[in-house]
Structures are given as C-alpha cells and as structure tokens.
Design an enzyme around this catalytic site. Structure first.
Site, PDB file in Angstrom:
ATOM      1  N   CYS A   2       0.840  -1.198  -0.193  1.00 35.95           N
ATOM      2  CA  CYS A   2      -0.080  -0.010  -0.109  1.00 35.95           C
ATOM      3  C   CYS A   2       0.784   1.188  -0.245  1.00 35.95           C
ATOM      4  O   CYS A   2       2.149   1.150   0.576  1.00 35.95           O
ATOM      5  CB  CYS A   2      -0.815  -0.154   1.110  1.00 35.95           C
ATOM      6  SG  CYS A   2      -1.980  -1.455   1.461  1.00 35.95           S
ATOM      7  N   ARG A  27       4.231   0.834  -6.807  1.00 39.57           N
ATOM      8  CA  ARG A  27       4.128  -0.100  -5.892  1.00 39.57           C
ATOM      9  C   ARG A  27       2.927  -1.094  -6.006  1.00 39.57           C
ATOM     10  O   ARG A  27       2.739  -1.927  -5.280  1.00 39.57           O
ATOM     11  CB  ARG A  27       3.659   0.601  -4.383  1.00 39.57           C
ATOM     12  CG  ARG A  27       5.054   1.505  -3.946  1.00 39.57           C
ATOM     13  CD  ARG A  27       4.541   2.603  -2.823  1.00 39.57           C
ATOM     14  NE  ARG A  27       4.319   1.621  -1.526  1.00 39.57           N
ATOM     15  CZ  ARG A  27       5.267   1.518  -0.801  1.00 39.57           C
ATOM     16  NH1 ARG A  27       6.365   1.840  -0.830  1.00 39.57           N
ATOM     17  NH2 ARG A  27       4.906   0.855   0.306  1.00 39.57           N
ATOM     18  N   TRP A  75      -2.856  -2.189  -1.596  1.00 36.44           N
ATOM     19  CA  TRP A  75      -2.721  -3.488  -2.147  1.00 36.44           C
ATOM     20  C   TRP A  75      -3.477  -4.510  -1.557  1.00 36.44           C
ATOM     21  O   TRP A  75      -3.094  -4.591  -0.078  1.00 36.44           O
ATOM     22  CB  TRP A  75      -1.308  -3.651  -2.212  1.00 36.44           C
ATOM     23  CG  TRP A  75      -0.986  -5.243  -2.709  1.00 36.44           C
ATOM     24  CD1 TRP A  75      -0.342  -6.003  -1.964  1.00 36.44           C
ATOM     25  CD2 TRP A  75      -0.555  -5.732  -3.952  1.00 36.44           C
ATOM     26  NE1 TRP A  75      -0.136  -7.363  -2.492  1.00 36.44           N
ATOM     27  CE2 TRP A  75      -0.346  -6.991  -3.719  1.00 36.44           C
ATOM     28  CE3 TRP A  75      -0.904  -5.165  -5.005  1.00 36.44           C
ATOM     29  CZ2 TRP A  75       0.003  -7.781  -5.077  1.00 36.44           C
ATOM     30  CZ3 TRP A  75      -0.394  -5.931  -6.229  1.00 36.44           C
ATOM     31  CH2 TRP A  75      -0.128  -7.378  -6.289  1.00 36.44           C
ATOM     32  N   ASN A 101      -0.514   0.733   6.126  1.00 37.60           N
ATOM     33  CA  ASN A 101       0.062  -0.174   5.318  1.00 37.60           C
ATOM     34  C   ASN A 101       0.653  -1.156   6.363  1.00 37.60           C
ATOM     35  O   ASN A 101       1.248  -0.971   7.127  1.00 37.60           O
ATOM     36  CB  ASN A 101       1.110   0.536   4.538  1.00 37.60           C
ATOM     37  CG  ASN A 101       1.873  -0.595   3.488  1.00 37.60           C
ATOM     38  OD1 ASN A 101       1.548  -1.638   3.268  1.00 37.60           O
ATOM     39  ND2 ASN A 101       3.039  -0.287   3.234  1.00 37.60           N
ATOM     40  N   GLY A 102       0.384  -2.537   6.048  1.00 37.64           N
ATOM     41  CA  GLY A 102       0.964  -3.631   6.909  1.00 37.64           C
ATOM     42  C   GLY A 102      -0.140  -4.703   7.230  1.00 37.64           C
ATOM     43  O   GLY A 102      -1.203  -4.567   6.691  1.00 37.64           O
ATOM     44  N   GLU A 486      15.775 -23.195 -11.398  1.00 35.28           N
ATOM     45  CA  GLU A 486      15.154 -21.770 -11.001  1.00 35.28           C
ATOM     46  C   GLU A 486      16.456 -20.639 -11.502  1.00 35.28           C
ATOM     47  O   GLU A 486      16.068 -19.948 -11.955  1.00 35.28           O
ATOM     48  CB  GLU A 486      14.715 -21.482  -9.519  1.00 35.28           C
ATOM     49  CG  GLU A 486      14.299 -20.153  -9.282  1.00 35.28           C
ATOM     50  CD  GLU A 486      13.403 -19.479 -10.359  1.00 35.28           C
ATOM     51  OE1 GLU A 486      12.656 -19.924 -11.014  1.00 35.28           O
ATOM     52  OE2 GLU A 486      13.288 -18.001  -9.939  1.00 35.28           O
ATOM     53  N   LYS A 490      16.360 -17.750 -14.229  1.00 41.17           N
ATOM     54  CA  LYS A 490      16.658 -16.528 -13.973  1.00 41.17           C
ATOM     55  C   LYS A 490      17.716 -15.953 -14.896  1.00 41.17           C
ATOM     56  O   LYS A 490      17.613 -15.023 -15.576  1.00 41.17           O
ATOM     57  CB  LYS A 490      17.205 -16.098 -12.293  1.00 41.17           C
ATOM     58  CG  LYS A 490      15.897 -16.698 -11.390  1.00 41.17           C
ATOM     59  CD  LYS A 490      15.243 -15.041 -11.063  1.00 41.17           C
ATOM     60  CE  LYS A 490      13.929 -15.109 -11.723  1.00 41.17           C
ATOM     61  NZ  LYS A 490      13.031 -16.172 -11.604  1.00 41.17           N
ATOM     62  N   GLU A 493      16.474 -15.643 -18.586  1.00 42.66           N
ATOM     63  CA  GLU A 493      15.450 -14.599 -18.860  1.00 42.66           C
ATOM     64  C   GLU A 493      15.853 -13.259 -18.610  1.00 42.66           C
ATOM     65  O   GLU A 493      14.972 -12.321 -19.110  1.00 42.66           O
ATOM     66  CB  GLU A 493      14.101 -14.822 -18.052  1.00 42.66           C
ATOM     67  CG  GLU A 493      14.161 -14.586 -16.667  1.00 42.66           C
ATOM     68  CD  GLU A 493      12.736 -14.939 -15.904  1.00 42.66           C
ATOM     69  OE1 GLU A 493      11.755 -14.662 -16.512  1.00 42.66           O
ATOM     70  OE2 GLU A 493      12.869 -15.454 -14.741  1.00 42.66           O
ATOM     71  N   HIS A 509      24.698 -38.829 -17.799  1.00 38.26           N
ATOM     72  CA  HIS A 509      23.722 -39.427 -18.751  1.00 38.26           C
ATOM     73  C   HIS A 509      23.486 -38.689 -19.934  1.00 38.26           C
ATOM     74  O   HIS A 509      22.241 -38.644 -20.444  1.00 38.26           O
ATOM     75  CB  HIS A 509      22.285 -39.716 -17.950  1.00 38.26           C
ATOM     76  CG  HIS A 509      22.284 -40.731 -16.885  1.00 38.26           C
ATOM     77  ND1 HIS A 509      22.588 -41.963 -16.931  1.00 38.26           N
ATOM     78  CD2 HIS A 509      22.404 -40.227 -15.516  1.00 38.26           C
ATOM     79  CE1 HIS A 509      22.503 -42.459 -15.686  1.00 38.26           C
ATOM     80  NE2 HIS A 509      22.325 -41.589 -14.789  1.00 38.26           N
ATOM     81  N   LYS A 608       4.828  -9.878 -17.490  1.00 35.36           N
ATOM     82  CA  LYS A 608       4.561 -10.268 -16.151  1.00 35.36           C
ATOM     83  C   LYS A 608       3.707 -11.208 -15.837  1.00 35.36           C
ATOM     84  O   LYS A 608       3.934 -12.144 -14.954  1.00 35.36           O
ATOM     85  CB  LYS A 608       4.372  -9.029 -14.871  1.00 35.36           C
ATOM     86  CG  LYS A 608       4.427  -9.210 -13.779  1.00 35.36           C
ATOM     87  CD  LYS A 608       5.901  -9.792 -13.255  1.00 35.36           C
ATOM     88  CE  LYS A 608       5.869 -10.098 -11.819  1.00 35.36           C
ATOM     89  NZ  LYS A 608       7.066 -10.959 -11.345  1.00 35.36           N
TER      90      LYS A 608
END
Ligand code: AGP
Length: 613
Positions: A2, A27, A75, A101-102, A486, A490, A493, A509, A608
């Site tokens: 937020c 944000r 948010w 916010n929180g 992963e 990263k 991309e 193998h 995204k």
C-alpha cells in the site's frame, strides 16, 4: 504494498496528496482513497481500480481549500479490492480516519472485542480495527489515544491518523512497514510510505523507526517513542535522489529491490499463521473441511515457470512430512494427458499473478473432474483465488520486476506452511516438530537479511570472469534440484545467456558431454543428506576442466580444493535450504544481466503475467 501520503501546510492538500499517490503507483494497488478536513468535517473519497477513478469521483473536491489530509493506495491483503475496503477507514463517529500499510495479526480478537463494545464495522479489512480502537481510547488527546491503541496491536503498520478534534495535526506511526516524514519551513509537514511524493516539495526527510509515532503540523514534526512516550531526537537527512531513483528506493532496478525485500515478504507470509503456543497452522482462507482434507489420496501441483519450480520443491516437502503422494505438472502440459483425477485428488495451483492462462485452464479442468482446488497466490481477488475452493495468500506485495524473486521465496514459505498444515490435519507431525520447523522458517528470513549484502558484494567480484559466457549450467540434487532449474531460468530470462538446470546425478547421462574449460557450472552443494553425492558430481565436472562456481556451507574448506570460486552460506535446517540457496542464484543472474547492460526489469519478449495460452 500500500501507499500512504499525508500533508499539512500552506498548500491546498488535494493536489499534494493526489500527486503523491501518483508517485507511489509503481508500488502496485487495486483501490485508492483521499480524506481531508474542511469546515469541521472530514470529506472522504474512495474508489476501486486506478487513481483516475478516484479523481473522477472527486471533481467537486479538486478545488477544495483544505490544507490537511491523507491519501492511500491499497494492495489488498485482507478483504477484496472493493470501495468499501478502500482506505481511509473511519471510526463510528466519522470524525476520525486512518490509512494503513501492513498486517494487523491480532485483528480478529480486537474486532470481536470492539464489536462487543458496540462498534459497528463497515469493511472486511484488518485496518478498520485501528480506527475503532483509537476511538475507544480517544479522550481529547489524539497522540495518547493512538499510543494506547497501538500498545494493543500485534503486527506491522505504517499509519496515518486525522481527527476533526485536532484539525491542524496529523499523526504518523510505524512498525515494520516503511514511513518517512518530509519537513520544510515554508512547505509544511509530509508523511509518505516512500520518498517520491516528498521530492517536489522538500529534500529534508526523517525516517521513522519501528515503534515510533510522529505529530505532524505545518510547523514540522515531533517524534515520540511508542514504548516510553518520550520525545525522540531524529536526524533530518537530505535526499539526493531524483524521482526515478526514489521509486526504486535507491536500488538500480526493481528486481534488486525485490531481492532485498524477500526477508520482509517471507515474514509477512508466515506471520500470524503459526500459533506460537500450539504450533497449529492457521490458514483462514483455506475453506476446506477436515473431512475434505482427510479424503485426499493424491495431490496434483500445477504451475508455470518459476512457480512450477516452487511446486517441485513442495513435492519433496509434502510427501516427506504429510505422507501424501504428489504429482507435479507444468500447466501447459497438464491438460493434454489422461488425468486420473476425481474427488479423492486435491489440485493446487501456484501463481504469483493468479491470472496465468495455462494454470487457470488446468484448475478449471481439474475442478470439472471432481477435484477440490487450492491456489497459492500473491494477488487478492485475482481470478484463480475466486475460482479456487481455498487460497493460501503469499504476502510478498506487488512484484514489479518481470523475473520473479520475492514472489518465489514467498511461495516456498507458503508451501512449507501448507505442508505443516496438511501434516497437522493428517496427524503426521507432532506440535513440537511444527513449532521447530515454523521457527526455522522465520530464521531463514533473518539469515537472508544478513547474508544479502555479503553475497552481493562477493558475486559482483565473481561475475567479471563469467558475465560474457555463452552458456551456463546449474546443477543441484534433491531439494536443490528445483533451485538449479530456477537459477538457470533467472539467468536466461534476464541476461539472455543460454542456461540449463540439471539434477546433479543426471550429468553423466549426457549433459557432461558439454563440459570443457569454457563451460561455467554453478553447483549447489550444501552440507545436507545428499552432500557426498553432490561432491562426487562436481568432482566429475572438475575432472573435465569445467569452470565451477560452488555454493556451499560456511566452514566447508573441501569446496576450496575443488574450485577457487566458492560462495558460502550459513548452515540451516536442510529442509529450508531451497529458500536460502535461491538467493545467490538470483543475485548471480541479476549481476550478470546488469553487467551486460540488459533491461533487467523488463526483459525482451517477456510479460509479467502470461494471460494467453
Ligand atoms: C518467472 O521469473 C517468470 N516471470 C515466469 O516464469 C513466471 O513464473 C510464470 O509466468 C508464472 O507466472 P505466475 O506465477 O504469475 O503464474
């Protein structure tokens, strides 16, 4: 997260606050609101969606003469992104408002207490509890009332308060959620969640620390400790950032900012969900009965990309600790095989956005076949959360960088919680084991916070030898195999280097044919139950002159006999190594991409959220 903006001074407040909220749009948010004081009353405007909707709803107010007010972009974490849930929230009288916010962890018990005292709530949010709690203690002294109210609150807050009884004063308070004050002898007093809203008016800022409260007037700010009530002397800092830098909190890219936000994101995802006395895991949005859970014979995990890597880790955890067989599917493949799914199967989708078309299609098919659906998701009210029977939200806050970082480690934290939850329901884990593993989960966040700057510094030096590589291999075994995948994702991309992740044991193998003195290989080799096998695998690479980078446990000098390029991490409970070992892989990819001058936050060809199949 937020966004909060507050102002009191000579200027008309609406343009200052509205402009400030626009500078916080990066944000991420899903609703917004503004309140100001005029003619003895509070004028409040709120709307769903983007700020333009709020502006359109307050045309009469754009010229308001008021000089004091608050604004908020929300948010959603508790309660859908609706106008009723948008901030500011009011007490019963309508003469006191708050923006926040929180996460108020104990809002359930506080709300119950306040309702019993006659308070009437108008929203589903945890925030509204604050307005009624302050009202409960309000007796002419706003600072005293806010102080008393916050002594009852557990959780994180950046808070702004405005009351008609003190129309020249704003109260700001902070605990774990950022809140910065702006001061200027001519311009007046400002508060904001971040620096950008302050920059057009002042470069003089005061950063509130946890458990501090500020009284803000046109003349400036006075800060107090919420513990002692005593005034606190705070340093006024001069900000040299421009607006673009300020949006990223001084970081060069959103991705780096979000890598550093991971400790907070993990703690916010876990906090309030493990009962510290009983070790019981509380997932209020799960909405599955104990009978539903007892009837599960298999679990399907369905996801794409980074979220699929989280699913691969979760398979190890759920099978080990909850004793339920798990199948993991790439969502775009899931729908094209004969699915042996019925009401005895639980299908879990993992998605940061909650909008990924392939994953959505997968859970719709699973639901048709009789499966209950749970989603692990970061966006409140997203399509997946509305179509699933149960949701486990991650609380990572909006992730701006296209490459997923804090959302991934928050997914792992949420999946680990989900594993403990299943183990508790199935009676496959004692309370003390749940408590221990819950504490280990919080401990990982603390370890990451401490290690991040050290790792970034070491990696900055290390990549000079590797940033111009054409290819890269990442290898890991057991719980670290998905992290090898992963890390490779990263790197490819954001730096466009061809990178592949492999199970360490798989190299012989075929892939080991790729190894020569040109091939960089990042090997994950913590002191865990498969350590010896991992060491044998990396020795095979060394024997073929592979250019090894090893990530292992602090104190393991043997690694230095294999390669000079070793990154060390503290030893933690091995079950949680996947969260910790992701960090160097993220930083390595980030530093290489930045060194190559790539568009780290918006890599070519990528979106995204992939809302097409
Ligand atoms: C991760 O870095 C990528 N941006 C991508 O693989 C992403 O994880 C994938 O598209 C799934 O997105 P979701 O989590 O929002 O469903």
């Amino acid at each position: 997260m937020c966004g909060i903006v507050g102002y009191v001074g000579k200027r008309r407040v609406v343009p200052v606050v509205l402009g400030g909220l626009k500078r916080l749009e990066y944000r991420g948010y899903d609703s917004a609101g503004i309140v100001y004081h005029e003619d003895g009353a509070l004028k409040k405007f709120r709307s769903e969606g983007k700020l333009i909707n709020l502006e359109n709803s307050m045309e009469e107010a754009i010229g308001a003469a008021s000089h004091i007010g608050l604004g908020h972009t929300r948010w959603a974490t508790h309660g859908a992104p609706t106008t009723a849930n948008a901030h500011p929230h009011s007490d019963c009288s309508g003469e006191l408002v708050v923006v926040h916010n929180g996460i108020i962890e104990n809002y359930h018990s506080l709300r119950t207490e306040l309702v019993e005292k006659g308070h009437v709530f108008a929203s589903e949010t945890d925030t509204e509890v604050l307005a009624h709690l302050i009202e409960e203690y309000l007796d002419g002294d706003l600072r005293a009332a806010v102080t008393k109210a916050l002594s009852r609150v557990e959780g994180s807050y950046a808070l702004g308060v405005l009351w008609t009884g003190m129309p020249d004063t704003l109260i700001a308070a902070r605990n774990h959620s950022p809140l910065v004050l702006g001061v200027h002898e001519e311009e007046g007093g400002f508060m904001a969640s971040d620096i950008p809203p302050l920059l057009p008016y002042t470069d003089q800022v005061i950063f509130l620390d946890d458990r501090e409260l500020a009284v803000l007037t046109a003349e400036g700010a006075t800060v107090y400790s919420l513990e002692s009530g005593e005034e606190v002397t705070k340093e006024t800092k001069i900000i040299a950032w421009n607006a673009a830098m300020a949006e990223k909190g001084g970081y060069k890219h959103f991705m780096l900012k979000e890598i550093y936000e991971q400790p907070r994101a993990i703690v916010d995802t876990v906090s309030g969900r493990i009962n510290p006395e009983t070790g019981s895991v509380e997932l209020p949005e799960m909405n599955l009965s104990d009978e539903d859970l007892a009837g599960i014979e298999r679990i399907f995990l369905v996801a794409c990309g980074t979220s699929w890597h989280a699913a691969l880790v979760a398979k190890y955890w759920i099978e080990r600790w909850a004793g339920i067989p798990v199948e993991v599917d790439i969502a775009s493949e899931f729908r094209y095989r004969k699915l042996l799914i019925d009401e005895r199967v639980l299908t879990v989708s993992i998605s940061q956005s909650g909008e990924t078309a392939d994953t959505l299609a997968g859970i719709r098919l699973a639901k048709e076949l009789g499966s209950k659906i749970v989603t692990i998701c970061n966006v409140v009210g997203s399509t997946m959360t509305r179509e699933a029977h149960g949701t486990v939200y991650t609380h990572a806050g909006p992730e701006i960088g296209v490459a997923s970082t804090k959302a991934f480690t928050s997914q792992l934290a949420a999946l680990f919680l989900f594993t403990l939850y299943l183990a508790e329901k199935r009676g496959s884990m004692e309370a003390d084991q749940r408590l221990l593993l819950g504490r280990e989960l919080i401990n990982v966040a603390k370890v990451i916070e401490k290690e991040l700057p050290i790792l970034q510094n070491d990696i900055k030096e290390l990549i000079e030898k590797f940033y111009d590589s054409r290819d890269f291999l990442f290898v890991g075994r057991g719980l670290n195999f998905p992290i090898a995948l992963e890390g490779a994702l990263k790197l490819k991309e954001i730096s466009y280097i061809h990178a592949e992740g492999y199970a360490s044991g798989e190299l012989k193998h075929g892939p080991i044919a790729l190894i020569d003195k040109e091939m960089p290989v990042l090997g994950l080799a913590p002191k865990d139950s498969v350590y010896q096998k991992s060491i044998s695998n990396v020795e095979e690479i060394k024997a073929r002159q592979g250019r090894l980078i090893l990530i292992g446990s602090k104190g393991d000098e043997h690694l230095k006999t294999i390669t000079e390029d070793v990154l060390y991490l503290p030893e933690i409970h091995e079950e949680l190594n996947p969260i910790l070992y992701t960090i160097p892989a993220q930083l390595l990819s980030y530093e290489i991409a930045a060194r190559r001058g790539c568009d780290v936050d918006q890599p070519r060809n990528l979106a995204k959220s992939v809302t097409v199949e």
